[in-house]
Write an enzyme that holds these catalytic residues in place. Structure first.
Site, PDB file in Angstrom:
ATOM      1  N   HIS A  58       0.838  -1.211   0.000  1.00  0.00           N
ATOM      2  CA  HIS A  58       0.000   0.000   0.000  1.00  0.00           C
ATOM      3  C   HIS A  58       0.865   1.250   0.000  1.00  0.00           C
ATOM      4  O   HIS A  58       1.540   1.559   0.983  1.00  0.00           O
ATOM      5  CB  HIS A  58      -0.917  -0.004   1.230  1.00  0.00           C
ATOM      6  CG  HIS A  58      -1.976   1.053   1.189  1.00  0.00           C
ATOM      7  ND1 HIS A  58      -2.991   1.055   0.251  1.00  0.00           N
ATOM      8  CD2 HIS A  58      -2.197   2.145   1.962  1.00  0.00           C
ATOM      9  CE1 HIS A  58      -3.783   2.090   0.455  1.00  0.00           C
ATOM     10  NE2 HIS A  58      -3.314   2.785   1.484  1.00  0.00           N
ATOM     11  N   HIS A  60       0.900   5.525  -1.388  1.00  0.00           N
ATOM     12  CA  HIS A  60       0.448   6.720  -2.119  1.00  0.00           C
ATOM     13  C   HIS A  60       1.722   7.526  -2.364  1.00  0.00           C
ATOM     14  O   HIS A  60       2.175   8.282  -1.491  1.00  0.00           O
ATOM     15  CB  HIS A  60      -0.529   7.556  -1.298  1.00  0.00           C
ATOM     16  CG  HIS A  60      -1.668   6.789  -0.708  1.00  0.00           C
ATOM     17  ND1 HIS A  60      -2.645   6.200  -1.477  1.00  0.00           N
ATOM     18  CD2 HIS A  60      -1.986   6.497   0.575  1.00  0.00           C
ATOM     19  CE1 HIS A  60      -3.512   5.597  -0.685  1.00  0.00           C
ATOM     20  NE2 HIS A  60      -3.133   5.753   0.566  1.00  0.00           N
ATOM     21  N   GLN A  63       2.592  11.278  -1.473  1.00  0.00           N
ATOM     22  CA  GLN A  63       2.676  11.693  -0.062  1.00  0.00           C
ATOM     23  C   GLN A  63       4.110  11.662   0.473  1.00  0.00           C
ATOM     24  O   GLN A  63       4.397  12.230   1.532  1.00  0.00           O
ATOM     25  CB  GLN A  63       1.744  10.830   0.796  1.00  0.00           C
ATOM     26  CG  GLN A  63       0.271  11.079   0.458  1.00  0.00           C
ATOM     27  CD  GLN A  63      -0.698  10.240   1.274  1.00  0.00           C
ATOM     28  OE1 GLN A  63      -0.328   9.663   2.292  1.00  0.00           O
ATOM     29  NE2 GLN A  63      -1.936  10.164   0.811  1.00  0.00           N
ATOM     30  N   ARG A  85      -5.082  15.204   7.020  1.00  0.00           N
ATOM     31  CA  ARG A  85      -5.613  15.011   5.669  1.00  0.00           C
ATOM     32  C   ARG A  85      -5.683  16.334   4.913  1.00  0.00           C
ATOM     33  O   ARG A  85      -5.458  16.377   3.703  1.00  0.00           O
ATOM     34  CB  ARG A  85      -7.007  14.359   5.743  1.00  0.00           C
ATOM     35  CG  ARG A  85      -7.487  13.848   4.389  1.00  0.00           C
ATOM     36  CD  ARG A  85      -8.817  13.129   4.489  1.00  0.00           C
ATOM     37  NE  ARG A  85      -9.919  14.047   4.761  1.00  0.00           N
ATOM     38  CZ  ARG A  85     -11.199  13.793   4.463  1.00  0.00           C
ATOM     39  NH1 ARG A  85     -11.533  12.638   3.918  1.00  0.00           N
ATOM     40  NH2 ARG A  85     -12.144  14.659   4.732  1.00  0.00           N
ATOM     41  N   TYR A 124      -4.959   7.550  -6.653  1.00  0.00           N
ATOM     42  CA  TYR A 124      -6.202   8.294  -6.863  1.00  0.00           C
ATOM     43  C   TYR A 124      -5.978   9.749  -7.289  1.00  0.00           C
ATOM     44  O   TYR A 124      -6.921  10.502  -7.467  1.00  0.00           O
ATOM     45  CB  TYR A 124      -7.088   8.235  -5.610  1.00  0.00           C
ATOM     46  CG  TYR A 124      -6.461   8.735  -4.333  1.00  0.00           C
ATOM     47  CD1 TYR A 124      -6.525  10.077  -3.977  1.00  0.00           C
ATOM     48  CD2 TYR A 124      -5.817   7.855  -3.474  1.00  0.00           C
ATOM     49  CE1 TYR A 124      -5.947  10.536  -2.800  1.00  0.00           C
ATOM     50  CE2 TYR A 124      -5.235   8.300  -2.292  1.00  0.00           C
ATOM     51  CZ  TYR A 124      -5.300   9.634  -1.955  1.00  0.00           C
ATOM     52  OH  TYR A 124      -4.726  10.091  -0.792  1.00  0.00           O
ATOM     53  N   ARG A 213     -16.457   5.640   2.340  1.00  0.00           N
ATOM     54  CA  ARG A 213     -16.875   7.039   2.446  1.00  0.00           C
ATOM     55  C   ARG A 213     -16.714   7.782   1.130  1.00  0.00           C
ATOM     56  O   ARG A 213     -17.298   8.838   0.934  1.00  0.00           O
ATOM     57  CB  ARG A 213     -16.134   7.763   3.565  1.00  0.00           C
ATOM     58  CG  ARG A 213     -14.648   7.900   3.393  1.00  0.00           C
ATOM     59  CD  ARG A 213     -14.020   8.600   4.618  1.00  0.00           C
ATOM     60  NE  ARG A 213     -12.726   8.068   4.965  1.00  0.00           N
ATOM     61  CZ  ARG A 213     -11.575   8.447   4.440  1.00  0.00           C
ATOM     62  NH1 ARG A 213     -11.544   9.396   3.520  1.00  0.00           N
ATOM     63  NH2 ARG A 213     -10.444   7.896   4.821  1.00  0.00           N
ATOM     64  N   HIS A 273      -5.983  -1.279   6.387  1.00  0.00           N
ATOM     65  CA  HIS A 273      -6.118  -0.824   7.781  1.00  0.00           C
ATOM     66  C   HIS A 273      -7.030  -1.730   8.632  1.00  0.00           C
ATOM     67  O   HIS A 273      -6.555  -2.434   9.491  1.00  0.00           O
ATOM     68  CB  HIS A 273      -6.589   0.633   7.885  1.00  0.00           C
ATOM     69  CG  HIS A 273      -5.731   1.606   7.158  1.00  0.00           C
ATOM     70  ND1 HIS A 273      -4.367   1.679   7.357  1.00  0.00           N
ATOM     71  CD2 HIS A 273      -6.016   2.541   6.211  1.00  0.00           C
ATOM     72  CE1 HIS A 273      -3.861   2.626   6.582  1.00  0.00           C
ATOM     73  NE2 HIS A 273      -4.834   3.156   5.875  1.00  0.00           N
ATOM     74  N   ASP A 324       1.994   3.201   2.970  1.00  0.00           N
ATOM     75  CA  ASP A 324       0.925   4.201   2.949  1.00  0.00           C
ATOM     76  C   ASP A 324       1.457   5.619   2.750  1.00  0.00           C
ATOM     77  O   ASP A 324       1.765   6.017   1.632  1.00  0.00           O
ATOM     78  CB  ASP A 324       0.100   4.061   4.237  1.00  0.00           C
ATOM     79  CG  ASP A 324      -1.262   4.713   4.141  1.00  0.00           C
ATOM     80  OD1 ASP A 324      -1.568   5.297   3.102  1.00  0.00           O
ATOM     81  OD2 ASP A 324      -2.036   4.644   5.110  1.00  0.00           O
TER      82      ASP A 324
HETATM   83 ZN   LIG Z   1      -3.867   4.713   2.185  1.00  0.00          ZN
END
Ligand SMILES: [Zn+2]
Length: 451
Positions: A58, A60, A63, A85, A124, A213, A273, A324
Site C-alpha cells: 500500500h 500513495h 505523499q 488530511r 487516486y 466514504r 487498515h 501508505d
Molecule cells: Zn492509504
C-alpha cells in the site's frame, strides 16, 4: 547465466547454507542449491544472507513529498487524522505530473534500499489541478509506472474509484483531482490504465475503490461486478472511528460488516487498515480469506489505533504490510512494530510462536497476492530472483547461529544491515547505494515541493 554464492538463503522450510543461485538473462532462477554448480564458472561471492524481496502492499507515492513535514503541532491545537488530511490535500493539489514522477522514483529507490522489491501503488491523484481529466486518462498512472521503471522496482498499479467527499457528500474543492463521477467514468480510467501497464515490463494492474466514504454503496457493488475478476481489488476500510460512525449513520452497518454482507469477499480482496473491528468482524473477515493490509508506521503516525492482529491471526487471517504515507519505509521495523503493539496490549511476549518466521511468511504470501502474484514459494526454479541481502559482517549477525539469523534481522536490524537488493537477478542497490542514485536524486531535488 549469472551465478551468486551466498552464506545462506531462506526458504519456507529454513536456511540453505551456503547457497548457489544461477539466474538466466530474463532474471529467472535456473539453479538453486547448496552445491557449487561446477568448477570454472565465474561466481560472485557475497558475505550475505538472502531473504525474498518484500512486497509493499500500500503506497500513495505523492505523499512522500510531505513525509515528516507535518509533525509540528501548535500548542493547544487538536491535530489528528482529519487535520493531517488537509495538509495532504494541499500537497496533492500542488503536484504536476513531472513532480509525481520524480518524487515516486526517489520513493521507490528508497523502498529498494530498505528491501522492498514490489510495490502496489494505490492511486487516486488522477486529474489536473482543476479536476479536468488529462488527454491520456492514465497520465498520472503512467508517470508512476515510469518512476518504477527508473527505480527498478516492480509495480502493481491500483487506480481506484473516488467519487464523494464523504458519506452522501459532494466532493470538496481539494478533492477535484481524485474524482470520477460514475462507475462508467472510472472503468474508462481503468481501461486506459490497463493499456498503460502493457507498455511496461514488471508492471501489473489492480483496481478498487478508495473507501466506503468515497464511493456510493451501490456503485461499490457495481464497480466490483463490472470490473475484472482476475486481478486484486483494494480499498481502505475502518481506519478511523469517525469513519465507522459515519458509515453506521449512512448505511446502518459498520464498514467491514457492510463489505462482508454486500461483496463476495475472498482472497482477491485487500482491505487496508481495518483498525476498528468488532469481535464478529474479526472472525468473519479472517474466515472470508480476504486480506488485510496493515501500515503500522502510518497508522501509528496518524493515531489510527491498533489492529487486532493476535485475534485475527488466531483465526488464520491473511495480512501483509504497506507504507501508505511513507513516514516509515523499513519493512523489518514495520513488521516488528506489528508484533510489539500486540505485546504492549497483552503484556506478553509470544504474539506468535516463532515471530520472525510468521511475520515473513504471512506478509510474503498475502503481499504477493496484493501484487497479483500467486506464487507463495520464497525462491524456486523458474521464478524471478528478487531478494534482499543482509550483510553477515554486521557484528550481531556475524556471531549469530543460522537458527537465530531471521529473528536477529527482524528484531534488531535497520537498513544499515542490508548489503543490497536484487531484482530480476541484478543488483539495483549495492552497499546502500542505488545504481541510478545520481539521476534519481537530482530529479527529486529539482522537483521537491518546498514547504
Ligand atoms: Zn492509504
Amino acid at each position: 547465466m549469472r551465478y551468486y554464492q551466498f552464506k545462506g538463503l531462506l526458504l519456507e522450510k529454513g536456511w540453505i547454507t551456503p547457497t548457489y543461485v544461477g539466474v538466466d538473462d530474463r532474471g529467472l532462477i535456473q539453479y538453486l542449491s547448496d552445491q557449487n554448480p561446477s568448477d570454472g564458472i565465474a561466481i560472485e561471492s557475497v558475505t550475505g544472507i538472502v531473504l525474498p524481496g518484500f512486497q509493499n502492499s500500500h503506497s500513495h507515492a505523492f505523499q512522500f513529498a510531505m513525509a515528516g513535514m507535518a509533525e509540528k503541532h501548535s500548542p493547544g491545537s487538536s491535530d489528528d487524522f482529519w487535520s493531517w488530511r488537509e495538509a495532504m490535500y494541499k500537497c496533492a493539489m500542488e503536484m504536476e505530473p513531472d513532480q509525481v514522477e520524480a518524487v515516486a522514483a526517489q520513493l521507490y529507490a528508497e523502498m529498494l534500499r530498505k528491501g522492498y522489491t514490489h510495490v502496489a501503488e494505490f492511486h487516486y491523484l488522477h486529474h489536473d489541478k482543476k479536476g479536468k481529466p488529462y488527454a491520456n486518462l492514465a497520465e498520472m498512472g503512467e508517470r508512476l509506472l515510469a518512476a518504477a521503471k527508473i527505480a527498478g522496482i516492480k509495480i502493481t498499479l491500483v487506480p481506484v474509484f473516488y467519487q464523494k467527499g464523504g458519506f452522501g457528500k459532494p466532493p470538496q474543492p481539494r478533492q477535484v483531482r481524485f474524482i470520477s463521477n460514475t462507475v462508467e467514468a472510472y472503468l474508462q480510467l481503468l481501461d486506459d490504465s490497463a493499456h498503460a501497464v502493457t507498455k511496461f515490463e514488471n508492471a501489473r494492474l489492480g483496481y478498487g475503490v478508495h473507501s466506503l466514504r468515497a464511493v456510493d454503496a451501490s456503485d461499490i457493488i457495481s464497480t466490483y461486478e463490472q470490473g475484472p475478476k482476475n486481478i486484486p481489488f483494494h480499498l481502505h476500510a475502518a481506519e478511523q472511528l469517525k469513519e465507522v460512525d459515519d458509515c453506521v449513520s449512512a448505511v446502518k452497518q459498520r464498514p467491514v460488516e457492510w463489505l462482508l454482507n454486500n461483496l463476495p469477499l475472498n482472497e482477491r480482496f485487500h482491505l487496508v487498515h481495518c483498525t476498528h473491528l468488532n469481535d464478529e468482524e474479526v472472525v468473519r473477515l479472517a474466515k472470508s480469506n480476504a486480506n488485510v493490509i496493515l501500515c503500522p508506521g502510518t497508522e501509528g503516525n496518524l493515531g489510527d489505533g491498533i489492529f487486532r492482529l493476535s485475534e485475527f491471526a488466531g483465526n488464520h487471517g491473511n495480512w501483509s504490510i504497506g507504507t501508505d504515507s511513507h513516514i516509515s519505509l523499513n519493512p523489518v521495523e514495520d513488521l516488528r512494530w506489528l508484533d510489539y503493539a500486540q505485546r504492549l496490549l497483552t503484556h506478553k511476549r509470544n504474539t506468535f510462536d516463532d515471530g520472525a518466521s510468521v511475520l515473513v511468511k504471512k506478509t510474503l504470501s498475502s503481499g504477493r497476492k496484493a501484487m497479483g502474484n500467486w506464487c507463495a514459494e520464497y525462491f524456486s526454479i523458474g521464478q524471478p530472483f528478487d531478494a534482499v541481502v543482509f550483510n553477515l559482517n554486521t557484528p550481531l549477525l556475524a556471531q549469530a547461529a543460522p537458527a537465530h539469523w531471521l529473528s536477529a534481522i527482524l528484531y534488531t536490524a535497520d537498513s544499515s544491515a542490508i548489503a543490497g537488493t536484487i531484482v530480476n537477478g541484478k543488483w539495483v542497490v549495492k552497499a546502500s547505494q542505488h545504481v541510478a542514485d545520481d539521476f534519481i536524486r537530482s530529479e527529486f531535488q529539482k522537483h521537491f515541493l518546498k514547504p
